[in-house]
Structures are given as C-alpha cells and as structure tokens.
Design a protein around this motif. Structure first.
Motif, short mmCIF file in Angstrom:
data_model
loop_
_atom_site.label_atom_id
_atom_site.label_comp_id
_atom_site.label_asym_id
_atom_site.label_seq_id
_atom_site.Cartn_x
_atom_site.Cartn_y
_atom_site.Cartn_z
N THR A 180 36.01 57.12 55.90
CA THR A 180 35.40 56.19 54.94
C THR A 180 36.43 55.25 54.33
O THR A 180 36.24 54.74 53.22
N SER A 181 37.53 54.99 55.00
CA SER A 181 38.55 54.08 54.48
C SER A 181 37.92 52.74 54.08
O SER A 181 37.04 52.24 54.76
N GLY A 182 38.41 52.20 52.99
CA GLY A 182 37.92 50.92 52.51
C GLY A 182 37.15 51.01 51.21
O GLY A 182 37.06 50.03 50.47
N TRP A 183 36.59 52.18 50.87
CA TRP A 183 35.75 52.26 49.67
C TRP A 183 36.51 51.94 48.38
O TRP A 183 35.89 51.41 47.43
N PRO A 184 37.83 52.23 48.26
CA PRO A 184 38.48 51.80 47.02
C PRO A 184 38.43 50.29 46.83
O PRO A 184 38.40 49.81 45.69
N GLY A 185 38.41 49.54 47.94
CA GLY A 185 38.28 48.08 47.85
C GLY A 185 36.87 47.65 47.50
O GLY A 185 36.68 46.71 46.73
N THR A 186 35.87 48.32 48.05
CA THR A 186 34.49 47.96 47.68
C THR A 186 34.25 48.25 46.20
O THR A 186 33.51 47.51 45.54
N ASP A 187 34.87 49.30 45.66
CA ASP A 187 34.74 49.57 44.23
C ASP A 187 35.26 48.39 43.40
O ASP A 187 34.66 48.02 42.37
N TRP A 188 36.36 47.81 43.82
CA TRP A 188 36.92 46.65 43.15
C TRP A 188 35.89 45.51 43.12
O TRP A 188 35.59 44.94 42.06
N ILE A 189 35.38 45.15 44.28
CA ILE A 189 34.47 44.00 44.38
C ILE A 189 33.20 44.24 43.60
O ILE A 189 32.68 43.34 42.91
N GLU A 190 32.66 45.44 43.66
CA GLU A 190 31.45 45.78 42.91
C GLU A 190 31.69 45.64 41.42
O GLU A 190 30.86 45.05 40.69
N ASP A 191 32.80 46.18 40.94
CA ASP A 191 33.11 46.14 39.51
C ASP A 191 33.32 44.70 39.03
O ASP A 191 32.87 44.32 37.94
N ILE A 192 34.01 43.90 39.84
CA ILE A 192 34.23 42.50 39.48
C ILE A 192 32.90 41.75 39.40
O ILE A 192 32.64 41.01 38.44
N LEU A 193 32.04 41.93 40.40
CA LEU A 193 30.75 41.23 40.39
C LEU A 193 29.92 41.64 39.18
O LEU A 193 29.28 40.80 38.52
N LEU A 194 29.93 42.93 38.85
CA LEU A 194 29.16 43.41 37.70
C LEU A 194 29.60 42.72 36.42
O LEU A 194 28.78 42.31 35.60
N HIS A 195 30.93 42.57 36.24
CA HIS A 195 31.43 42.00 34.99
C HIS A 195 31.45 40.48 34.99
O HIS A 195 31.45 39.87 33.92
N GLN A 196 31.43 39.86 36.15
CA GLN A 196 31.37 38.41 36.19
C GLN A 196 29.92 37.90 36.15
O GLN A 196 29.63 36.93 35.45
N ALA A 197 29.05 38.52 36.90
CA ALA A 197 27.68 38.01 37.07
C ALA A 197 26.63 38.82 36.33
O ALA A 197 25.50 38.35 36.15
N GLY A 198 26.94 40.04 35.93
CA GLY A 198 26.01 40.85 35.15
C GLY A 198 25.12 41.77 35.97
O GLY A 198 25.04 41.67 37.20
N PRO A 199 24.46 42.71 35.30
CA PRO A 199 23.66 43.72 35.98
C PRO A 199 22.52 43.19 36.84
O PRO A 199 22.21 43.77 37.88
N ASP A 200 21.86 42.09 36.43
CA ASP A 200 20.72 41.59 37.20
C ASP A 200 21.16 41.10 38.58
O ASP A 200 20.55 41.43 39.60
N VAL A 201 22.22 40.28 38.61
CA VAL A 201 22.74 39.79 39.90
C VAL A 201 23.27 40.95 40.72
O VAL A 201 23.03 41.04 41.93
#
Length: 445
Positions: A180-201
């Motif tokens: 499952t290599s790569g998931w630490p990077g997906t966590d980054w992108i998910e967290d950034i999107l949540l804080h930039q665009a908000g829960p609805d997006v």
C-alpha cells in the motif's frame, strides 16, 4: 500499524481457516453422531489489521474478552495481517470468510454490503455506529448499519521535536508501506484539500461526485509539492523507499520499534505529517503533535475540520454469535478491558467521549481534539473511495512525488478521472459508493 508480524498470524492462516470451515461443515452434517464433541464449532475467527506491537495489544484484549463468556463456551481466534484486503478476498473466493473482519476502508465495506457479503448489525451495536465512521446504508431498499468503529485515529496532525520552529519546517517524508505504498502522500493531499476547500468539496470529491481535474483538487496537489520544496534525486529516492515508520536504531536489538521519520531522517528534516497512531513510535522522545491546519495554507474557516480514520468491525458469517461478538467488541466493558491491557502508548482512541481514552500526555491531547476541539470530522477520503480508485490514487502520488511537474500532474489527474468514472455505479462497473452524508459529521457519541 507495525510492519512486524504478530504471533497470532501463524495460527490464523487462510489454510487453517479453510480446514476449520471444512471441519465445521462436516460437523453440521454429523452433529447427531457427536462429531463436534471437542467444541471447535464454537470458535469464531476474527481477521484484522493489527500486527506487531498493535497485535500484542489486541492479543491481551482478546484474552480478556474470553472472560465475558456468558456460559456458552465461546472462544475466539484472531488473525492479524498487513495484507488485509488480499487475505479477505482470497477467503471470500474460497467460500471460507472470517466470522468478523476489521477493516479501515469504508469504500470496501460499502462494496461488501451492497454485494450482500455483510450481515446487518443488531440494534445495540448499531447504536454505537458514530458518524462519520459508520453511516447506515440502504441495501435492497432497507436502511441498515453494517459496521461499527472499534478504534479511531486523528490524521490531521503534524509531529515535531520540542523546540523546533514551525516557521519554516523541513518535511520528513517516507512513502513506503509494502503493498500500500503511497498512502502517506494521499493523506497529505486529502488534508490539504479539506483545509483549503472545506468539508463540502472534500465530500463531493471523496464520493466520486467531483472531477479530479477540478481546480481545487489540482491546487491541493500543487500545494503539497510547494510545501515539500525542491528535492534532490537522492532525497526523492530515499523518501520513496523509506517506510512511513522510519528505520530502527542500528544499535538496537533485532525487532526493535522503528525510530520514526523524525529519528531516522533528522537532522535534515524537522516535521512530519502523520496520523495519531505514530505516537507509540515516539513514546520515549520529546515529540509534539499539533493540528495540521496551521501548516497547510488553508483557510481559517476550515481550521475546525479534521481528517480521521478508523478500524471498523463487520460480520461476514451467518453465525449469530458473530453479531454478538461485534456487539461486545464495541461495548464499554470491552473497551475498558482493551485500554487496561494495552501499553500506555498503544491505548486506543474511541469515538465516544464518555469511553476510556489514552492517559499519556500526547494521547490525552489528541483525544481532546477528537472529542472537544473538532467541529467537523471527515473520514479519510481514499478509504471512502472504491478500492480500485484508492489504489490508483496511491500509485499516482508516488509518480507525482518522483516528478512534480504540471504536465505529469495533468496526466495523472486525467487517469484518475477515468478510473472514477469507471467505478461510478451510474456509468461504470462499480457496485456502489458511500452516500455523501456518510463522510463528514460533527463528533459523535
């Protein structure tokens, strides 16, 4: 989340389980002859992700769980594996599923429920299916609850050694995690999107209702690259091959707990973006965990949103005792026993604020964020996605990290959009997706 193998694994292989199922089938046919006199038909098999130190914590819990026996003589066997999806799929294809499986992917659980692989939970367990970890699903026209969280984790965290400035962090990155290599990077992108665009997006994207080529999604990827800064080829290669747990101390004995990225890659890096589970790696160090919002170039309006993950229990067999087991596993008595038997730094976080929580300083601080500070909790987006899309996301992160150019990103986002469309139940081969209402919610319990 340890990579080491629990000693439970050896006694719980799929071959052993298949043999057990064959034996039980023979018992059912010959029960009047007393073929099951040794009681093996009362053993329930639990498949889960906890191995190594976490497996040892669950081992102690399992031993204590046997004391909850109500006189039926019920016994339990736990199988811990880091290849959880592959093991479960193989067992399902062989017609020998575990009685109970503990998974962290609600995308997988949704597919299993809509394929009628799961059994709905009894009311007592369903009452503990706190959002956003366990939303009810409509299957065959009926709304039911199919899984319940046993333990949960906070993902929107940044770790640093005490005294390190947050003004200009140098990021530790380790993306390797076996299959499952790569998931630490997906966590980054998910967290950034949540804080930039908000829960609805975030919710629309996680559930396949928003294009990967949407400018807000693209910005999350480019923000990650900007935060990490310029990296040499040697640094990139090191991150791609270094475990998210770091490496053991060369002077330590074999099998020692890894030092974490802050101990393995320092002094070249000062901060790490990682889930709450990593606290057991830093238990003996002066390492601090802070909410990630202040590091991600997000909007202040979304500071109260946090990404979370969980380990959910679901029933795969028709044995009524399996449903009873899940009810017990999610109950207060079992949680109290689990907490008391686990090492302090391995004591789980539970979704209900009234349940016993960790007592170590870092654990108490994280529990306070989960149950008091957070206004909105959003489930890990990649674990919401259908498995085929989640896996493609993991691979795309690795490719982008190796070459974070605009052209590479456009190519990857286009490919992810194609996978999204194919996995959508309306247009492709997918078996269903989680309802939008099941991704983000206020803290429950």
């Amino acid at each position: 989340m340890s990579r080491r193998t629990s000693r439970y694994t050896n006694r719980g292989t799929s071959r052993t389980q298949s043999a057990l199922r064959v034996f039980l089938a023979a018992c059912l046919l010959a029960v009047t002859a007393g073929a099951c006199a040794d009681g093996r038909e009362r053993t329930l098999v639990v498949l889960g992700p906890w191995t190594g130190e976490e497996g040892e914590a669950f081992e102690a819990f399992e031993a204590m769980l046997s004391k909850l026996d109500d006189g039926t003589g019920q016994t339990y066997t736990y199988q811990g594996t880091r290849s959880l999806r592959e093991t479960l799929v193989a067992q399902l294809e062989a017609g020998a599923p575990p009685d109970v499986a503990i998974l962290n992917s609600v995308g997988e659980l949704t597919e299993y429920a809509r394929a009628n692989r799961l059994k709905p939970l009894p009311a007592a367990a369903a009452a503990r299916a706190y959002p956003p970890w366990a939303p009810p699903l409509v299957v065959d026209g009926t709304r039911r609850t199919y899984w319940v969280p046993l333990k949960v984790d906070l993902k929107s965290l940044v770790w640093s050694r005490e005294g390190r400035s947050a003004a200009a962090p140098e990021w530790c990155v380790g993306l390797a995690s076996q299959a499952t290599s790569g998931w630490p990077g997906t966590d980054w992108i998910e967290d950034i999107l949540l804080h930039q665009a908000g829960p609805d997006v975030y919710t629309r994207w996680a559930t396949g209702r928003l294009s990967w080529r949407d400018p807000r999604v693209r910005e999350a990827w480019t923000t990650w690259a900007d935060l990490l800064g310029d990296r040499s080829k040697a640094s990139v290669d090191q991150s791609l091959t270094t475990s998210y747990l770091g490496t053991p101390d060369p002077a330590a004995e074999a099998g020692a707990v890894p030092r974490g990225l802050l101990g393995s890659l320092a002094p070249r890096c000062t901060h790490e973006h990682q889930s709450a589970f990593i606290r057991y790696v830093y238990a003996d160090d002066r390492v601090r965990a802070d909410p990630s919002a202040g590091f991600l170039r997000g909007r202040a309006a979304h500071d109260g949103a946090y990404e979370v993950a969980g380990d959910m229990a679901a029933v795969f067999s028709g044995n009524p005792a399996a449903r009873t087991l899940v009810e017990r596993l999610s109950g207060r008595t079992a949680r109290t026993l689990w907490r008391s038997e686990a090492k302090e730094e391995l004591r789980p976080f539970f979704p209900d604020a009234t349940d016993p929580q960790p007592t170590d300083p870092t654990g108490r601080r994280i529990a306070g964020i989960l149950t008091e500070k957070a206004r909105t909790l959003c489930f890990d987006a990649s674990d919401v996605m259908p498995p085929v899309l989640r896996d493609a996301f993991h691979r795309a992160v690795l490719r982008y990290f190796g070459k974070p150019t605009g052209a590479r990103l456009d190519e990857l986002l286009g490919q992810l959009d194609a996978v999204r469309e194919d996995a959508a139940p309306e247009t492709g081969t997918g078996t269903g997706r989680l309802p939008a209402s099941g991704v983000c919610a206020p803290p429950g319990g």
